[in-house]
Design a protein around this motif. Structure first.
Motif, PDB file in Angstrom:
ATOM      1  N   VAL A 131      36.310  -2.686  26.174  1.00 62.38           N
ATOM      2  CA  VAL A 131      36.271  -2.594  27.635  1.00 62.38           C
ATOM      3  C   VAL A 131      37.578  -2.014  28.170  1.00 62.38           C
ATOM      4  N   MET A 132      38.701  -2.533  27.674  1.00 64.25           N
ATOM      5  CA  MET A 132      39.999  -2.098  28.184  1.00 64.25           C
ATOM      6  C   MET A 132      40.352  -0.683  27.732  1.00 64.25           C
ATOM      7  N   LEU A 133      40.111  -0.375  26.463  1.00 63.84           N
ATOM      8  CA  LEU A 133      40.528   0.918  25.934  1.00 63.84           C
ATOM      9  C   LEU A 133      39.559   2.039  26.292  1.00 63.84           C
ATOM     10  N   HIS A 134      38.261   1.708  26.368  1.00 66.94           N
ATOM     11  CA  HIS A 134      37.276   2.772  26.522  1.00 66.94           C
ATOM     12  C   HIS A 134      36.353   2.599  27.721  1.00 66.94           C
ATOM     13  N   GLY A 135      36.558   1.539  28.508  1.00 72.13           N
ATOM     14  CA  GLY A 135      35.747   1.340  29.709  1.00 72.13           C
ATOM     15  C   GLY A 135      34.301   1.007  29.404  1.00 72.13           C
ATOM     16  N   ALA A 136      34.040   0.398  28.247  1.00 68.86           N
ATOM     17  CA  ALA A 136      32.665   0.085  27.846  1.00 68.86           C
ATOM     18  C   ALA A 136      32.074  -1.017  28.729  1.00 68.86           C
ATOM     19  N   ASP A 137      30.756  -1.076  28.748  1.00 68.37           N
ATOM     20  CA  ASP A 137      30.036  -2.107  29.490  1.00 68.37           C
ATOM     21  C   ASP A 137      29.966  -3.370  28.624  1.00 68.37           C
ATOM     22  N   PRO A 138      30.604  -4.471  29.041  1.00 69.12           N
ATOM     23  CA  PRO A 138      30.657  -5.669  28.191  1.00 69.12           C
ATOM     24  C   PRO A 138      29.282  -6.269  27.898  1.00 69.12           C
ATOM     25  N   MET A 139      28.370  -6.277  28.877  1.00 67.66           N
ATOM     26  CA  MET A 139      27.045  -6.853  28.661  1.00 67.66           C
ATOM     27  C   MET A 139      26.243  -6.039  27.646  1.00 67.66           C
ATOM     28  N   MET A 140      26.406  -4.711  27.691  1.00 64.44           N
ATOM     29  CA  MET A 140      25.701  -3.867  26.734  1.00 64.44           C
ATOM     30  C   MET A 140      26.200  -4.148  25.312  1.00 64.44           C
ATOM     31  N   LEU A 141      27.523  -4.258  25.160  1.00 57.74           N
ATOM     32  CA  LEU A 141      28.095  -4.542  23.841  1.00 57.74           C
ATOM     33  C   LEU A 141      27.669  -5.918  23.343  1.00 57.74           C
ATOM     34  N   LYS A 152      24.920  -7.502  23.948  1.00 54.28           N
ATOM     35  CA  LYS A 152      23.526  -7.462  23.507  1.00 54.28           C
ATOM     36  C   LYS A 152      23.371  -6.699  22.194  1.00 54.28           C
ATOM     37  N   MET A 153      24.315  -5.800  21.913  1.00 54.84           N
ATOM     38  CA  MET A 153      24.243  -5.006  20.686  1.00 54.84           C
ATOM     39  C   MET A 153      24.862  -5.721  19.491  1.00 54.84           C
ATOM     40  N   ALA A 154      25.656  -6.762  19.733  1.00 58.08           N
ATOM     41  CA  ALA A 154      26.342  -7.463  18.643  1.00 58.08           C
ATOM     42  C   ALA A 154      25.337  -8.091  17.684  1.00 58.08           C
ATOM     43  N   ILE A 155      25.547  -7.909  16.380  1.00 54.41           N
ATOM     44  CA  ILE A 155      24.576  -8.380  15.396  1.00 54.41           C
ATOM     45  C   ILE A 155      25.150  -9.388  14.400  1.00 54.41           C
ATOM     46  N   ASP A 156      26.474  -9.573  14.381  1.00 58.70           N
ATOM     47  CA  ASP A 156      27.074 -10.488  13.408  1.00 58.70           C
ATOM     48  C   ASP A 156      27.151 -11.894  14.003  1.00 58.70           C
TER      49      ASP A 156
END
Length: 295
Positions: free
Chosen positions: A225-235, A237-241
């Motif tokens: 989020v901080m380095l690349h401005g990613a959407d935290p909710m999207m990440l 939901k994508m987390a698999i570990d």
């Protein structure tokens, strides 16, 4: 805000972001092997061992330089250097001498402040962090030559050697928790922003067994989020570990651990749930009632 202790100094801005630009640089400087270096430069030694100690200690520093960082021999000699200094505070060690110990720490603080004061005269400079062995600054590029002059003058006067690293960006929560993006794009993760990036991070030889590896999803997403401005909710939901979501909780003394309303034993090796009650830990207040306590 700066804090002083018997062992060193620390200070930092809080909750700020810095990025290099056409007008400013982020520069981190620190003393190579701070405590051994201060002892050698000032010829401090445990009184019962005599001045010969300085020459032997100096040889360790020289020998370490013959081996690249990351090698086993470099690590061994680093441990020998720092261990000798550290054992001066142990009453069970033949190196025990608290005057030697505090001569190093107090002089190290004063020399740090001497450099801090000199650099503070540079127009427009901003201090991001100051630690016992160095500091990080946000420096106007137009005054870089002045910065180098002050730095070299300090090295000449103190006999200490400064190492310098430049960052592309820094994301600072406080003195113990920050992200620093290096010029080559790699990321330095400190405190709550650290997470394991390879199996070696869990290796006992790497000294990581004491590290809390719970809730790793938090620093992983925070960095993106901080380095690349990613959407935290999207990440999220994508987390698999599933291990990234697991939490370690310590229960000590008269603290109480409950799952829902049911009290559990203090040591629960694991608790896996997809629909159960939350686990909570109650910690009764400590110390004198009414006295100041940390949050």
């Amino acid at each position: 805000e700066m804090f002083f202790g018997s062992g060193g100094i620390h200070g930092s801005v809080n909750n700020k972001v810095y990025r290099e630009s056409a007008t400013h640089k982020i520069i981190d400087i620190d003393v190579a092997g701070m405590y051994p270096a201060v002892g050698i430069a000032n010829r401090f030694f445990p009184q019962h061992l005599g001045e010969k100690f300085v020459e032997v200690y100096k040889q360790l520093k020289f020998d370490r330089k013959q081996h690249k960082k990351g090698t086993a021999m470099n690590a061994v000699l680093k441990l020998a250097q720092n261990g000798a200094y550290g054992k001066s505070n142990s009453q069970y060690s033949p190196l025990f001498d608290t005057q030697y110990l505090f001569s190093i720490t107090i002089n190290g603080q004063l020399q740090n402040l001497q450099l801090f004061e000199a650099l503070s005269f540079i127009p427009g400079i901003e201090f991001i962090q100051d630690n016992t062995d160095g500091m990080t600054v946000y420096l106007p590029r137009e005054h870089e030559r002045l910065f180098d002059c002050y730095k070299m003058a300090w090295e000449k006067e103190t006999g200490l050697e400064l190492e310098q690293v430049e960052y592309k960006a820094m994301y600072v929560a406080d003195v113990n928790n920050y992200l620093a993006v290096k010029k080559d794009g790699s990321v330095k993760r400190i405190g709550k922003y650290w997470y394991a990036t390879c199996w070696e991070d869990y290796d006992q030889a790497a000294g990581k067994w004491h590290t809390d590896v719970s809730m790793m999803i938090v620093p992983k997403i925070a960095e993106q989020v901080m380095l690349h401005g990613a959407d935290p909710m999207m990440l999220l939901k994508m987390a698999i570990d599933p291990f990234d979501f697991m939490i370690r909780q310590k229960v000590k003394g008269n603290q109480v651990c409950k799952i829902g309303d049911t009290e559990t034993q203090k040591t629960a090796r694991y608790y896996v749930s997809v629909s159960g009650q939350p686990m909570t830990v109650t910690r009764p207040p400590s110390g004198v009632v009414g006295a100041y306590k940390r949050k």
